[in-house]
Design an enzyme around this catalytic site. Structure first.
Site, PDB file in Angstrom:
ATOM      1  N   ASP A 131       0.850  -1.191   0.000  1.00 53.23           N
ATOM      2  CA  ASP A 131       0.000   0.000   0.000  1.00 53.23           C
ATOM      3  C   ASP A 131       0.886   1.242   0.000  1.00 53.23           C
ATOM      4  O   ASP A 131       1.988   1.230  -0.550  1.00 53.23           O
ATOM      5  CB  ASP A 131      -0.913  -0.041   1.227  1.00 53.23           C
ATOM      6  CG  ASP A 131      -2.282   0.558   0.949  1.00 53.23           C
ATOM      7  OD1 ASP A 131      -2.349   1.794   0.749  1.00 53.23           O
ATOM      8  OD2 ASP A 131      -3.283  -0.176   0.929  1.00 53.23           O
ATOM      9  N   HIS A 171      -3.647   5.977   3.457  1.00 54.80           N
ATOM     10  CA  HIS A 171      -4.443   4.811   3.081  1.00 54.80           C
ATOM     11  C   HIS A 171      -3.932   3.518   3.700  1.00 54.80           C
ATOM     12  O   HIS A 171      -4.703   2.707   4.233  1.00 54.80           O
ATOM     13  CB  HIS A 171      -4.440   4.703   1.557  1.00 54.80           C
ATOM     14  CG  HIS A 171      -5.378   3.694   1.001  1.00 54.80           C
ATOM     15  ND1 HIS A 171      -5.021   2.384   0.784  1.00 54.80           N
ATOM     16  CD2 HIS A 171      -6.653   3.796   0.603  1.00 54.80           C
ATOM     17  CE1 HIS A 171      -6.036   1.726   0.264  1.00 54.80           C
ATOM     18  NE2 HIS A 171      -7.035   2.564   0.148  1.00 54.80           N
ATOM     19  N   SER A 462     -11.348  -0.894  -0.858  1.00 57.23           N
ATOM     20  CA  SER A 462     -10.083  -0.828  -0.124  1.00 57.23           C
ATOM     21  C   SER A 462     -10.283  -1.155   1.345  1.00 57.23           C
ATOM     22  O   SER A 462      -9.385  -1.667   2.012  1.00 57.23           O
ATOM     23  CB  SER A 462      -9.488   0.576  -0.209  1.00 57.23           C
ATOM     24  OG  SER A 462      -8.758   0.763  -1.377  1.00 57.23           O
TER      25      SER A 462
END
Length: 729
Positions: A131, A171, A462
């Protein structure tokens, strides 16, 4: 190569490239031959270039650091197949306080139903998160963070991008919290070992080769599970990242991938979620409260969709409403009122701030085209502190006609829902092999988790994927000797099929086997392997399709399985086994056949459910087939950019699910749509990825263009696909 992505909150891109004014650069190269021999050769003949990583499992290549001129010398070597940039990324993120409801929701399902006291926490299970990095200083992640690697800066510090390094990211930290937070917040597997592989740099951008290199590093580091909450727009099973994740599974690693956020349209799942051996995850809703606008006189009920980053809509009384157009003009009469805006020109956050500055109580934005409207008011500028929601074009025009123009007031009602499919969740199937995707779903709407310096709600597949990765860690702890195939089978077998409305299931390409139930997966005595029945493309007038899958009996008693006969449908005839007996501890293959008379059926996707029973248990098995392919995209993922470490050579790529007799790329002015020139012309192209290079003198003038890709198929039909590109010079 991967084009700019529309997935979850993340994108892959290969539009970045090393500039001449960057003194030291980092690149990853693919090489022919033994990569360790190539490493020795570079270290011997290029002492000022540092070899920082060797890849020999998923990828054959090297990661290098050095001055630009030294790296350009490496690029000319005959053993170098490709070079990939690892700097200069573009932002393409979409983000949106209460206690997170999704994790207790998915973990409590079997409480009081299944035997035993399940206290699994993922202890000892290694989970790699590919990520944007992880803020490993977060108090909820410090206990479980065990290390990782940075494929962007090529070092051992996979921290999120900090503000001084470019557009900051959060994220990966959010994903990590869902999987294994262990502090104020508890993740799905709060004692799992978390490893971070930073493959996406500033703004959440990266390259396919960085992702592949991260997969390789995670495999070699001995991960049990890898989570990838990222992807692209290419719906094909043989894209490089899809091949890479399949190879990771072959090495004994379970791989979980977000299905994408391009729903609700069909064919929107993108690579690497299109890979056959991974677990592809769609997004459902945990228990959430949805506000509706009510008009009792006309019995009208309009659902409101909060924009990401918005505070909740919590009005208890009727509210007056005014119209603000597209938000271009100042508001003079908005105090304590709801402002209705039309989508267009002015960014959502800017519309909201203008209403907020005028004293408005809230904002409704209606779409200017068909379908739902998703967006964000979190743009890094001044915070929006009033609620902002969206409605469809049709509902917005109704509010304008019946509320604003007639001076009526708005009343709000609230409904709590759960286990509904999120509109944004990408749908299948996959082109070329026609597989059903997603295979399973998990909560992905309004998910609170860790971010640098605190917590935030985000939504997307996600967020759904790490719920599944965490659940896999629980099952892996309970059954440490189970293979990735067995772990996946347990989750799919015990999933709960979700209903769109009472008595009617969501389609297979929306939910796969349904919403996961990890407690049931841990306790299951039956495992179905590859239970999503993909029967392929029917091109003949009459054809018989066969599909085989396996069932395993984990109990110490024999099991009997049988099918309910499905309702007869025109043009379809099923041949199903009457019964299947599986001895204790054994596996059996179950074969189903379908005869199709395509002359009596419409072209396109046909899907439904077969019911397999075992005493008091019922398994809903999704099936899918196509008549003459259907209306799937004939070209995807067009990318055009300067080649890495080059100022005069361009590279392009395009994915063709069925090949093409002719491919043409024409350039137009993006404002006036005036034709400028033809960029590419190619004949007789095969199925799959097309790649090539062009010299600058053949490319023409730089600038922003609307690139229209035209595909002529073998039956002389032509399809066009527009995309925006920038030709840098």
């Amino acid at each position: 190569m991967v084009t700019a992505v529309t997935f979850p909150t993340i994108a892959l891109s290969e539009t970045g490239f090393a500039r001449a004014d960057d003194k030291e650069n980092s690149i990853i190269i693919e090489v022919e031959g033994n990569p360790y021999e190539r490493k020795k050769e570079i270290e011997t003949y290029h002492p000022f270039v540092e070899v920082v990583q060797v890849y020999d499992t998923i990828l054959t290549g090297l990661a290098l650091k050095g001055d630009l001129d030294k790296l350009q010398d490496i690029k000319t070597k005959s053993f170098v197949k490709k070079t990939y940039p690892v700097r200069n990324y573009q932002v393409n993120s979409r983000d949106e306080d209460n206690i997170n409801k999704s994790i207790p929701f998915i973990k409590k399902q079997a409480k009081g139903v299944l035997p035993g006291d399940q206290n699994y926490t993922g202890k000892g299970v290694k989970v790699g998160i590919i990520d944007t990095g992880i803020d490993y200083t977060h108090p909820d992640l410090q206990k479980n963070y065990k290390g990782g690697y940075d494929l962007v800066d090529l070092d051992d510090d996979p921290m999120e991008t900090l503000p001084e390094q470019g557009s900051p990211t959060l994220h990966g930290t959010h994903v990590a919290g869902i999987i294994g937070a262990n502090g104020k917040m508890k993740g799905v597997a709060p004692e799992a070992d978390l490893y971070s592989y930073r493959a996406l740099g500033p703004g959440g951008m990266g390259t396919s080769i960085q992702v592949i290199a991260a997969i390789e590093k995670a495999v070699k580091d001995g991960m049990d599970i890898i989570n990838l909450s990222l992807g692209n727009t290419v719906n094909g099973p043989d894209w490089p990242t899809s091949i890479a994740v399949n190879r990771a599974v072959d090495h004994g690693v379970s791989v979980v991938i977000a299905n994408g956020n391009a729903g609700p349209d069909q064919w929107t799942v993108g690579s690497p979620a299109t890979a056959t051996k991974v677990i592809s995850v769609g997004a459902s809703t945990p228990p959430i409260t949805i506000p509706y606008l009510d008009d009792s006189f006309t019995n009208k009920k309009i659902p409101l969709t909060p924009l990401m980053g918005s505070v909740p809509w919590q009005f208890e009384k009727d509210q007056p409403i005014v119209y603000g157009g597209i938000g271009a003009k100042p508001l003079t009469d908005a105090r304590n009122k709801i402002v209705l805006y039309k989508r267009g020109e002015i960014p959502f956050a800017e519309k909201a701030r203008r209403a907020q500055q005028a004293g408005a109580a809230g904002v409704i934005i209606f779409n200017n085209e068909k379908g739902p409207l998703q967006g964000s008011v979190a743009d890094g500028k001044a915070a929006v502190t009033i609620p902002v929601v969206s409605v469809t074009k049709r509902d917005g025009e109704w509010i304008l006609d019946n509320m604003v123009n007639k001076n009526n007031w708005l009343d709000t009602s609230y409904t709590t829902v759960k286990d509904k499919m999120a509109q944004f969740s990408s749908r299948g199937p996959v082109t070329v092999n026609w597989r059903i995707k997603p295979e399973i779903v998990a909560p992905g709407a309004a998910i609170l988790s860790t971010v640098p310096d605190g917590y935030r709600e985000l939504q997307g597949t996600s967020m759904a994927a790490p719920h599944v990765a965490g659940a896999l860690a629980l099952v892996k702890e309970a059954h440490p000797d189970w293979s990735p195939q067995k772990l996946k089978g347990a989750l799919l077998t015990t999933a709960l099929p979700l209903e769109e409305k009472e008595g009617q299931l969501y389609d297979p390409i929306e939910q796969g086997m349904g919403r996961m139930q990890p407690a049931r997966a841990i306790e299951t005595s039956t495992i179905l392997y590859q239970p999503l029945i993909s029967l392929g493309n029917v091109t003949k007038l009459q054809d018989t399709k066969t599909y085989a899958f396996k069932v395993e009996n984990l109990s110490n008693k024999k099991k009997e399985f049988y099918f309910d006969m499905p309702k007869q449908k025109q043009g379809m005839r099923w041949v199903l086994p009457q019964s299947i007996t599986v001895p204790p501890g054994d596996k059996k293959t179950i074969e189903v056949k379908l005869t199709v008379d395509s002359n009596r059926m419409e072209e396109g996707i046909h899907q439904g459910w077969l019911t397999l029973k075992e005493r008091d248990k019922t398994y809903q098995l999704p099936y899918l087939f196509l008549i003459k392919g259907g209306d799937y995209p004939k070209a995807m993922g067009f990318d055009f950019s300067l080649e890495a470490l080059s100022d005069d050579m361009y590279q392009y790529s395009l994915y063709l699910p069925e090949g093409a007799e002719k491919v043409t790329v024409d350039l137009y002015d993006p404002q006036t749509f005036q034709y400028k020139r033809t960029l590419l012309e190619m004949d007789d192209q095969q199925v799959g990825l097309i790649e090539g290079t062009m010299e600058e003198r053949k490319v023409g003038k730089g600038g922003q263009y609307l690139a229209v890709v035209s595909i002529t198929t073998s039956n002389d039909k032509t399809y066009t696909y527009p995309s925006n590109i920038v030709i840098e010079q």
